[in-house]
Design a protein around this motif. Structure first.
Motif, PDB file in Angstrom:
ATOM      1  N   VAL A 188       0.840  -1.198   0.000  1.00  0.00           N
ATOM      2  CA  VAL A 188       0.000   0.000   0.000  1.00  0.00           C
ATOM      3  C   VAL A 188       0.876   1.250   0.000  1.00  0.00           C
ATOM      4  O   VAL A 188       1.826   1.363   0.776  1.00  0.00           O
ATOM      5  N   ARG A 189       0.545   2.170  -0.886  1.00  0.00           N
ATOM      6  CA  ARG A 189       1.237   3.455  -0.965  1.00  0.00           C
ATOM      7  C   ARG A 189       0.205   4.564  -0.833  1.00  0.00           C
ATOM      8  O   ARG A 189      -0.984   4.360  -1.076  1.00  0.00           O
ATOM      9  N   PHE A 190       0.667   5.774  -0.482  1.00  0.00           N
ATOM     10  CA  PHE A 190      -0.253   6.839  -0.119  1.00  0.00           C
ATOM     11  C   PHE A 190      -0.043   8.084  -0.969  1.00  0.00           C
ATOM     12  O   PHE A 190       1.083   8.499  -1.218  1.00  0.00           O
ATOM     13  N   ALA A 191      -1.162   8.672  -1.371  1.00  0.00           N
ATOM     14  CA  ALA A 191      -1.120   9.961  -2.058  1.00  0.00           C
ATOM     15  C   ALA A 191      -0.870  11.083  -1.068  1.00  0.00           C
ATOM     16  O   ALA A 191      -0.278  12.114  -1.404  1.00  0.00           O
ATOM     17  N   ALA A 192      -1.340  10.883   0.175  1.00  0.00           N
ATOM     18  CA  ALA A 192      -1.178  11.918   1.198  1.00  0.00           C
ATOM     19  C   ALA A 192      -1.156  11.277   2.577  1.00  0.00           C
ATOM     20  O   ALA A 192      -1.824  10.271   2.814  1.00  0.00           O
TER      21      ALA A 192
END
Length: 202
Positions: A125-129
């Motif tokens: 999982v990666r995050f935009a913010a």
């Protein structure tokens, strides 16, 4: 109050449960959130969190949002309300806090909120913010480790917004983050609270 020697960042608070309701009233969001003892800012909306909710910019890019150190969930629930189709991860080591987030998400009909302990977030999982009122009082070494772990999971072009009081080392933290390859600028200074915008790793 937590028992002597216990903190809101304990995994399993020993303090007896005493719930209360916090009203979050912003220009675009209204929430009634359940809080409890043994959780950060029990019974009130922390002043730094209020500055973040009122002043932090929305994500620049599309993707999941992370509320790091979510407590009972005011940041996660606010951004989940602003971006109803975006998955918002509410992460905390405090089991009581995660229970409250699930309770509050259900009451607010925010099915896009996922409350999870740190190791429950899939590695891919990666995050935009990332938005956070970080747990400064865990100590500098532990805080640095925490931030490096999660900031490295920002998507390219993603940003983090942290709220830290000037008396708790906001300026030195900004300098350290920049030195680690996360360019950091001050967005806002209000009532001693700094909003720091952190760019993805370069």
């Amino acid at each position: 109050m937590p028992e002597r020697g216990e903190h809101y960042f304990s995994a399993t608070p020993r303090a007896g449960s005493r719930t209360d309701t916090v009203r979050v009233r912003l220009d675009d969001v209204e929430l009634d959130l359940t809080t409890d003892t043994g959780v950060f800012s029990h019974g009130r909306l922390d002043a730094g969190t209020r500055v973040l909710l009122a002043q932090a910019p929305m994500p620049r890019i599309r993707g999941d949002i992370l509320d790091l150190g979510c407590g009972y969930g005011p940041i996660a629930l606010t951004f989940a309300s602003r971006r109803k189709r975006t998955k918002v991860w509410a992460v905390d080591v405090n089991e009581r806090a995660l229970h409250l987030v699930r309770l509050n998400a259900g009451a607010a009909a925010r099915g896009n909120v996922v409350a999870a302990a740190p190791d429950e977030v899939p590695e891919e999982v990666r995050f935009a913010a990332i938005y956070s009122n970080p747990p400064i009082r865990i100590g500098k070494a532990a805080l640095h480790e925490l931030l490096q772990r999660w900031l490295s999971r920002l998507l390219p072009g993603g940003t983090a917004v942290l709220v830290v009081h000037k008396h708790l080392g906001s300026d030195s933290l900004a300098k350290w983050l920049t030195e680690q390859g996360f360019p950091t600028t001050r967005l806002v200074s209000e009532r001693g609270y700094r909003l720091l915008q952190v760019e993805s790793h370069r």
